[in-house]
Motif scaffolding. Structure first.
Motif, mmCIF file in Angstrom:
data_model
loop_
_atom_site.group_PDB
_atom_site.id
_atom_site.type_symbol
_atom_site.label_atom_id
_atom_site.label_comp_id
_atom_site.label_asym_id
_atom_site.label_seq_id
_atom_site.Cartn_x
_atom_site.Cartn_y
_atom_site.Cartn_z
ATOM 1 N N LEU A 88 -3.125 9.258 13.184
ATOM 2 C CA LEU A 88 -2.377 10.195 12.332
ATOM 3 C C LEU A 88 -2.133 9.610 10.941
ATOM 4 C CD1 LEU A 88 0.257 11.447 14.936
ATOM 5 C CD2 LEU A 88 -1.757 12.678 14.088
ATOM 6 N N GLY A 89 -2.442 8.318 10.777
ATOM 7 C CA GLY A 89 -2.351 7.724 9.450
ATOM 8 C C GLY A 89 -1.122 6.866 9.223
ATOM 9 N N THR A 90 -0.388 6.566 10.286
ATOM 10 C CA THR A 90 0.812 5.734 10.140
ATOM 11 C C THR A 90 0.556 4.348 10.725
ATOM 12 O OG1 THR A 90 2.290 7.629 10.157
ATOM 13 C CG2 THR A 90 3.242 5.539 10.868
ATOM 14 N N ASP A 91 0.994 3.319 10.017
ATOM 15 C CA ASP A 91 0.883 1.952 10.512
ATOM 16 C C ASP A 91 1.770 1.767 11.744
ATOM 17 O OD1 ASP A 91 -0.727 1.422 8.326
ATOM 18 O OD2 ASP A 91 0.774 0.262 7.234
ATOM 19 N N VAL A 92 1.384 0.806 12.573
ATOM 20 C CA VAL A 92 2.144 0.527 13.799
ATOM 21 C C VAL A 92 2.322 -0.982 13.926
ATOM 22 C CG1 VAL A 92 2.169 0.711 16.317
ATOM 23 C CG2 VAL A 92 1.174 2.567 14.961
ATOM 24 N N VAL A 93 3.518 -1.406 14.344
ATOM 25 C CA VAL A 93 3.778 -2.818 14.631
ATOM 26 C C VAL A 93 3.965 -2.967 16.137
ATOM 27 C CG1 VAL A 93 5.262 -4.802 14.181
ATOM 28 C CG2 VAL A 93 4.973 -3.049 12.411
ATOM 29 N N LEU A 105 8.402 -5.831 8.904
ATOM 30 C CA LEU A 105 7.080 -5.237 8.676
ATOM 31 C C LEU A 105 7.151 -3.718 8.736
ATOM 32 C CD1 LEU A 105 4.770 -7.542 10.840
ATOM 33 C CD2 LEU A 105 4.688 -7.283 8.352
ATOM 34 N N ALA A 106 7.914 -3.214 9.702
ATOM 35 C CA ALA A 106 8.026 -1.756 9.882
ATOM 36 C C ALA A 106 8.638 -1.124 8.635
ATOM 37 C CB ALA A 106 8.847 -1.446 11.123
ATOM 38 N N GLU A 107 9.630 -1.796 8.083
ATOM 39 C CA GLU A 107 10.287 -1.290 6.884
ATOM 40 C C GLU A 107 9.323 -1.326 5.690
ATOM 41 O OE1 GLU A 107 14.270 -2.710 4.822
ATOM 42 O OE2 GLU A 107 14.449 -2.535 7.010
ATOM 43 N N GLU A 108 8.676 -2.488 5.530
ATOM 44 C CA GLU A 108 7.766 -2.666 4.388
ATOM 45 C C GLU A 108 6.605 -1.681 4.388
ATOM 46 O OE1 GLU A 108 8.295 -7.500 3.913
ATOM 47 O OE2 GLU A 108 6.314 -6.687 4.410
ATOM 48 N N HIS A 109 6.086 -1.390 5.580
ATOM 49 C CA HIS A 109 4.865 -0.567 5.678
ATOM 50 C C HIS A 109 5.163 0.854 6.142
ATOM 51 C CE1 HIS A 109 2.080 -3.958 5.040
ATOM 52 N NE2 HIS A 109 3.058 -4.657 5.587
ATOM 53 N N CYS A 116 -2.972 0.652 9.674
ATOM 54 C CA CYS A 116 -3.134 -0.721 10.179
ATOM 55 C C CYS A 116 -2.242 -0.981 11.388
ATOM 56 C CB CYS A 116 -2.793 -1.713 9.064
ATOM 57 S SG CYS A 116 -3.021 -3.430 9.536
ATOM 58 N N LEU A 117 -2.822 -1.634 12.374
ATOM 59 C CA LEU A 117 -2.090 -2.066 13.560
ATOM 60 C C LEU A 117 -1.699 -3.532 13.360
ATOM 61 C CD1 LEU A 117 -1.235 -1.533 16.549
ATOM 62 C CD2 LEU A 117 -3.505 -2.364 17.208
ATOM 63 N N PHE A 118 -0.413 -3.821 13.324
ATOM 64 C CA PHE A 118 0.062 -5.206 13.199
ATOM 65 C C PHE A 118 0.355 -5.744 14.590
ATOM 66 C CE2 PHE A 118 1.033 -3.255 9.132
ATOM 67 C CZ PHE A 118 0.632 -4.219 8.225
ATOM 68 N N MET A 163 0.842 -1.200 0.000
ATOM 69 C CA MET A 163 0.000 0.000 0.000
ATOM 70 C C MET A 163 0.880 1.254 0.000
ATOM 71 S SD MET A 163 -3.189 0.762 2.514
ATOM 72 C CE MET A 163 -4.424 -0.298 1.798
ATOM 73 N N GLY A 164 0.418 2.305 -0.644
ATOM 74 C CA GLY A 164 1.209 3.520 -0.804
ATOM 75 C C GLY A 164 1.265 4.348 0.465
ATOM 76 N N PRO A 165 1.733 5.577 0.340
ATOM 77 C CA PRO A 165 1.848 6.439 1.517
ATOM 78 C C PRO A 165 0.499 6.603 2.219
ATOM 79 C CG PRO A 165 2.877 7.458 -0.398
ATOM 80 C CD PRO A 165 2.181 6.219 -0.881
ATOM 81 N N ALA A 166 0.559 6.750 3.534
ATOM 82 C CA ALA A 166 -0.659 6.799 4.337
ATOM 83 C C ALA A 166 -1.618 7.883 3.840
ATOM 84 C CB ALA A 166 -0.293 7.054 5.789
ATOM 85 N N ALA A 167 -1.077 9.019 3.411
ATOM 86 C CA ALA A 167 -1.930 10.158 3.071
ATOM 87 C C ALA A 167 -2.841 9.858 1.883
ATOM 88 C CB ALA A 167 -1.074 11.372 2.764
ATOM 89 N N THR A 168 -2.453 8.897 1.037
ATOM 90 C CA THR A 168 -3.247 8.625 -0.155
ATOM 91 C C THR A 168 -4.254 7.497 0.079
ATOM 92 O OG1 THR A 168 -1.724 6.984 -0.987
ATOM 93 C CG2 THR A 168 -1.294 9.256 -1.617
ATOM 94 N N ARG A 169 -4.272 6.960 1.279
ATOM 95 C CA ARG A 169 -5.159 5.829 1.518
ATOM 96 C C ARG A 169 -6.616 6.253 1.587
ATOM 97 N NH1 ARG A 169 -1.783 2.301 5.865
ATOM 98 N NH2 ARG A 169 0.112 2.459 4.689
#
Ligand SMILES: Nc1ncnc2c1ncn2[C@@H]1O[C@H](COP(=O)(O)OP(=O)(O)O)[C@@H](O)[C@H]1O
Ligand SMILES: [Mg+2]
Length: 191
Positions: A83-88, A38-42, A19-21, A1-7
């Motif tokens: 804020l739109g950022t994924d978290v692991v 995962l943190a790197e990928e997302h 997404c919360l992993f 998935m692309g940058p959070a802002a475009t979701r």
């Protein structure tokens, strides 16, 4: 998935699509290694309690302080998701109720949630613990073979419904909500 802002917004309409992993596994299973990937990928924020507990207290539990620290990290995670950022969350999360509570908290604010399970055979598990102790003793704690066997019996592996992200079950009897349950399990997890 692309940058959070475009979701796109989530089906709840209020979320940011982040997404919360939840990384599930025993000490030495390979959680932190997977959490880093995962943190790197997302482009996600990785929250690893051991990375705080060991430098702060020289002990992974420190008389219950881990539960408090995890509570603060959960509050932080929920804020970052908003804020739109994924978290692991690199927490272990051996208990189904722990995972249900976190899935409910994420869903409640319109965030996604994904359970990632890392099963390991006893043999591989023991080998990884030995390697970690050898390579990064400053980031780990002493683990005996008896610990490993006790822990392996305690872990409740995620079921198909959890792995597929299906509906969260109702909280256990006596609890009005998963938020109440979470506030007891992780003191200080409330905003
Ligand atoms: N997929 C893997 N294959 C081989 N070794 C691994 C793998 N994942 C982790 N390891 C190694 O196993 C040890 C434990 O991994 P770690 O990520 O620290 O586990 P945990 O965070 O679950 O305690 C480390 O030495 C790590 O390099
Ligand atoms: Mg780890």
């Amino acid at each position: 998935m692309g940058p959070a802002a475009t979701r796109p917004p989530t089906e709840h309409g209020t979320g940011t699509g982040a997404c919360l992993f939840l990384v599930v596994g025993l000490p030495g299973a390979g959680k932190t290694t997977l959490a880093r990937r995962l943190a790197e990928e997302h482009r996600a924020l990785r929250l690893t309690p051991d990375a705080w507990m060991i430098p702060l207290f020289g002990d992974p539990e420190a008389g219950g302080k881990r539960d408090v620290l995890e509570g603060r990290l959960i509050a932080l995670a929920l804020e970052v998701l908003r804020l739109g950022t994924d978290v692991v969350l690199d927490f272990g999360l051996w208990g189904r109720d722990e995972r249900s509570a976190l899935r409910a908290l994420a869903a409640g604010q319109g965030s996604g949630c994904e359970v990632v399970y890392l099963p390991v055979s006893r043999e591989v598990h023991l080998e990884r613990i030995r390697r970690r102790q050898e390579q990064t003793p400053q980031l780990t704690f002493e683990i005996t073979e008896a610990d490993v066997d006790r822990w392996r019996a305690q872990l409740q592996p995620p079921d198909e419904a959890e792995l597929a992200g299906l509906a969260v079950p109702a909280p256990p009897a006596g609890w009005a909500s998963w938020a109440d349950w979470a506030a007891t399990r992780w003191p200080s997890c409330e905003r």
